[in-house]
Design a protein around this motif. Structure first.
Motif, PDB file in Angstrom:
ATOM      1  N   GLN A  39      46.406  45.026  33.958  1.00 17.80           N
ATOM      2  CA  GLN A  39      46.844  46.198  34.704  1.00 17.80           C
ATOM      3  C   GLN A  39      45.698  47.193  34.774  1.00 17.80           C
ATOM      4  O   GLN A  39      45.410  47.891  33.788  1.00 17.80           O
ATOM      5  N   ASP A  44      49.288  48.116  39.758  1.00 16.70           N
ATOM      6  CA  ASP A  44      50.337  47.270  39.218  1.00 16.70           C
ATOM      7  C   ASP A  44      49.762  46.173  38.332  1.00 16.70           C
ATOM      8  O   ASP A  44      48.597  45.795  38.473  1.00 16.70           O
ATOM      9  N   GLU A  46      49.084  42.494  37.247  1.00 19.49           N
ATOM     10  CA  GLU A  46      48.873  41.282  38.031  1.00 19.49           C
ATOM     11  C   GLU A  46      48.555  40.103  37.122  1.00 19.49           C
ATOM     12  O   GLU A  46      47.940  40.258  36.068  1.00 19.49           O
ATOM     13  N   ARG A  61      44.335  32.988  39.155  1.00 21.30           N
ATOM     14  CA  ARG A  61      44.320  33.771  40.385  1.00 21.30           C
ATOM     15  C   ARG A  61      43.068  33.353  41.151  1.00 21.30           C
ATOM     16  O   ARG A  61      41.983  33.253  40.568  1.00 21.30           O
ATOM     17  N   TYR A 106      52.818  34.035  38.218  1.00 22.06           N
ATOM     18  CA  TYR A 106      52.145  35.327  38.127  1.00 22.06           C
ATOM     19  C   TYR A 106      53.141  36.473  38.288  1.00 22.06           C
ATOM     20  O   TYR A 106      52.758  37.616  38.519  1.00 22.06           O
TER      21      TYR A 106
END
Length: 124
Positions: A39, A44, A46, A61, A106
């Motif tokens: 964060q 936000d 992630e 990611r 996620y």
């Protein structure tokens, strides 16, 4: 008592590396997917990466592939996140989380347990 203890954060220069650790206890570690989230300030949370226990499959990611590596030591109930070529935009509080089963995601609401977070600061 369930515990996820994240550690290893700190201040690093851009281009440097850090290894985060997540020590787990109080639940059957082998039955859980472990993930790292982060964060950044004012943003936000992630998902960063997650790892399955059964076969060690890893997922990242897309934007972090090639720089971050997640691994786990089931014998010691610990998951690691090796971060290299760090950029200022990688600065965040990093959390580890555990989800029961063999499928990770996620999406933070999929995770049952959370660690307290460890702060990573990257100077430019």
């Amino acid at each position: 008592e369930v515990q996820l203890q994240a550690s290893g954060g700190g201040l690093v220069q851009a281009g440097g590396s850090l290894r985060l650790s997540c020590a787990a206890s109080g639940f059957p570690f082998d039955d859980y997917v472990i993930a790292w989230f982060r964060q950044p300030p004012g943003k936000d949370r992630e998902g960063v990466a997650w790892i399955r226990s059964t076969d060690g499959s890893t997922y990242y990611r897309d934007s972090l592939k090639g720089r971050f590596t997640i691994s786990r030591d089931n014998a010691n109930n610990t998951v690691y996140l090796q971060m290299s070529s760090l950029k200022p935009e990688d600065a965040a509080v990093y959390y580890c989380a555990a989800a029961q089963g063999s499928s990770g995601s996620y999406y933070y609401k999929d995770y049952n347990y959370w660690g307290q977070g460890t702060l990573v600061t990257v100077s430019s």
